[in-house]
Scaffold this motif. Structure first.
Motif, PDB file in Angstrom:
ATOM      1  N   PRO A 123      -4.157  -0.098  -5.228  1.00 53.52           N
ATOM      2  CA  PRO A 123      -2.950  -0.762  -4.713  1.00 53.52           C
ATOM      3  C   PRO A 123      -2.921  -2.274  -4.847  1.00 53.52           C
ATOM      4  O   PRO A 123      -1.842  -2.858  -4.921  1.00 53.52           O
ATOM      5  CB  PRO A 123      -2.954  -0.363  -3.225  1.00 53.52           C
ATOM      6  N   ALA A 153       0.825  -1.211   0.000  1.00 52.46           N
ATOM      7  CA  ALA A 153       0.000   0.000   0.000  1.00 52.46           C
ATOM      8  C   ALA A 153       0.857   1.258   0.000  1.00 52.46           C
ATOM      9  O   ALA A 153       0.409   2.315  -0.453  1.00 52.46           O
ATOM     10  CB  ALA A 153      -0.938   0.003   1.213  1.00 52.46           C
ATOM     11  N   GLN A 212       1.129   2.766  -3.420  1.00 55.08           N
ATOM     12  CA  GLN A 212       0.009   3.620  -3.818  1.00 55.08           C
ATOM     13  C   GLN A 212       0.074   4.979  -3.119  1.00 55.08           C
ATOM     14  O   GLN A 212      -0.226   6.013  -3.721  1.00 55.08           O
ATOM     15  CB  GLN A 212      -1.310   2.923  -3.499  1.00 55.08           C
ATOM     16  N   SER A 223      -5.731   5.686   0.315  1.00 57.91           N
ATOM     17  CA  SER A 223      -4.521   4.863   0.298  1.00 57.91           C
ATOM     18  C   SER A 223      -4.012   4.581   1.707  1.00 57.91           C
ATOM     19  O   SER A 223      -3.535   3.483   2.003  1.00 57.91           O
ATOM     20  CB  SER A 223      -3.432   5.563  -0.518  1.00 57.91           C
ATOM     21  N   CYS A 280       0.200   8.593  -4.832  1.00 59.09           N
ATOM     22  CA  CYS A 280      -0.750   9.664  -4.475  1.00 59.09           C
ATOM     23  C   CYS A 280      -0.023  10.948  -4.120  1.00 59.09           C
ATOM     24  O   CYS A 280      -0.440  12.041  -4.529  1.00 59.09           O
ATOM     25  CB  CYS A 280      -1.614   9.231  -3.292  1.00 59.09           C
ATOM     26  N   ALA A 306      -8.708   4.091  -4.333  1.00 57.27           N
ATOM     27  CA  ALA A 306      -7.486   4.022  -3.539  1.00 57.27           C
ATOM     28  C   ALA A 306      -7.563   2.967  -2.438  1.00 57.27           C
ATOM     29  O   ALA A 306      -6.531   2.521  -1.938  1.00 57.27           O
ATOM     30  CB  ALA A 306      -7.185   5.384  -2.923  1.00 57.27           C
TER      31      ALA A 306
END
Length: 491
Positions: A404, A180, A183, A340, A187, A399
């Protein structure tokens, strides 16, 4: 332990899909793990591997920055370079970068296997710097496109490398959390690009400064230099026959006690064919076709959901709804980052499949809300709330899972022998779909209208929900070697 995924993992099985038979088969495979060292009951310290993961995710930050860097200033670029009002040219400025990413991703697996994961990171930084400098120096559309093509080549090398690296250096109990982080870094890159682009209309020469900023130059150099001090993937070292180095790297990442168990697992899944050349035919029509098909389809559905149309053209869409683009882009960046962060917390608790399923389900609802907002059914104030709220909800729920999970799940389920090259194939599919979405979104929005286009995106989200339900298995808490043994294809 895998019996309750009987209906979802049937395509991997070597035996008839009866629950009792499947349990026997998995137990036989799992018994392989018990013939060597017993695993410690405590988990290794996550602090040992975290610095290596953080350096690797810098490539994801650069990835996100470059994807969002033309969002806000796209209109100014079109005026400065003389193609204002040409929606196809505007789409090409965005999507040419994705075409370059396709070129980079096609070779990423072979590069990662040939020179190692760390060198692959270092190679992806160079074209980003060259391309950004070319785009900043140009005064015409052609120069901008060539620069963006170079940038895209680096972008294509980065995502497979970081997905492989994070998967292979992370302890099993935090692998989802670390995944994660990829991601989250993306972001932050997108958010940084959106925020730095806000004053483009007020400050002379700001776009040149934007492209030459420390986001590109300093971050790319930190990535290249940082990888010198990071650990190489022990899985790659083992495949190269560098056994002692692989064990030493495991000790560095997991600790001495865990390293011996990790090496024991590696030796059990090594069937003596890891040094063989992986042929393309094995991936596109051979024994590994089905698992590569799942990965490619997940990435295709991820892009066909419409997420990058939101990221690339949010300024244009929100402007038509009467919302200032700087406010809209800031809200989208925050929604993406918040989702995220929540995903990072839940990834190793709820599991990959749960997040993926409900993420696509919620995205379908969000797109339907936007389609309703774009229709004549709702009055102007209500339509505005539905359009803006639906888009923010869409980004947030993306998200949570659809963003992810695929990049984390696929390296987990691919056998080590094909992992890098299979990721290259799947990421190539990702970039092809991404390219056409970026190229055609504004034209389709103009020809079809927002209501029909959003309805099409919602349909793809529903298709993704069904596909995940039927085909995706859960990998939460399993080591890569346990997953590989359980999904081992029959020779």
């Amino acid at each position: 332990m895998w019996a309750h995924y009987r209906e979802n993992s049937s395509m991997y099985k070597r035996t008839p899909s009866r629950e009792s038979t499947n349990m026997t088969d998995v137990e036989e495979n799992s018994s392989l793990l018990g013939n060597g060292l017993e695993k410690e009951t405590s988990n290794p310290s996550w602090k040992l591997s975290l610095p290596h993961v953080l350096v690797g995710t810098l490539s994801s930050f650069l990835f996100g920055y470059h994807l969002g860097v033309v969002n806000e200033p796209l209109e100014s670029i079109s005026v400065d370079l003389g193609f204002r009002g040409n929606t196809l040219a505007e789409g090409l400025v965005v999507s040419i970068c994705l075409g370059g990413a396709l070129i980079g991703s096609l070779f990423s697996g072979w590069i990662a296997d040939a020179v190692g994961r760390r060198r692959a990171f270092q190679l992806c930084a160079l074209p980003m710097i060259i391309g950004a400098s070319m785009s900043a120096a140009t005064n015409n559309l052609f120069g901008m496109l060539v620069g963006r093509l170079f940038v895209g080549t680096g972008l294509g090398l980065g995502p497979p490398a970081v997905a492989l690296y994070v998967t292979e250096v992370s302890p099993a109990f935090v692998r989802g959390t670390y995944g994660a982080l990829i991601q989250i870094a993306t972001c932050l890159g997108i958010l940084g690009a959106l925020l730095i682009g806000i004053p483009v209309k007020e400050i002379s020469g700001w776009y040149d400064l934007n492209l030459k900023s420390c986001y590109i130059l300093i971050t790319s150099r930190i990535l290249a230099l940082g990888m010198v001090f990071c650990a190489e993937s022990p899985h790659w070292l083992y495949k190269q026959g560098r056994i002692a180095e692989a064990e030493a790297t495991f000790e560095r990442l997991l600790g001495a006690s865990e390293a011996k168990f990790a090496m024991s697992e590696l030796s059990k899944v090594d069937r003596g064919d890891d040094t063989d050349t992986v042929k393309l035919s094995e991936l596109v029509r051979g024994r590994h076709f089905k698992v590569v098909f799942i990965g490619s389809t997940l990435f295709a559905l991820q892009q066909l959901s419409g997420i990058n149309a939101v990221f690339y053209f949010s300024s244009t869409v929100f402007k038509s709804a009467g919302v200032p683009s700087d406010i809209a882009n800031g809200c989208i960046g925050i929604a993406n980052l918040l989702g995220s962060i929540i995903s990072m917390v839940l990834m190793d608790k709820l599991g990959r499949k749960v997040l993926l399923f409900w993420s696509f389900f919620s995205m379908a609802i969000s797109m339907m809300l936007q389609a309703i907002g774009a229709s004549s059914i709702v009055s102007n104030p209500g339509a505005l709330y539905l359009s803006v709220g639906g888009m923010l909800l869409f980004v947030f729920t993306f998200a949570l899972g659809a963003g992810p999970v695929p990049s984390l799940l696929l390296p987990e389920i691919f056998p080590s022998r094909i992992r890098a090259k299979a990721m290259a194939i799947c990421m190539s599919v990702h970039w092809v779909i991404n390219f056409f979405v970026g190229l055609l979104f504004l034209r389709l929005l103009e020809k079809l209208g927002a209501q029909l286009l959003y309805s099409i995106f919602a349909t793809f989200c529903v298709m993704a929900v069904i596909f995940v339900k039927r085909n995706v298995i859960e990998t939460k808490g399993k080591s890569l070697h346990e997953i590989e043994i359980a999904l081992l294809p029959q020779d």
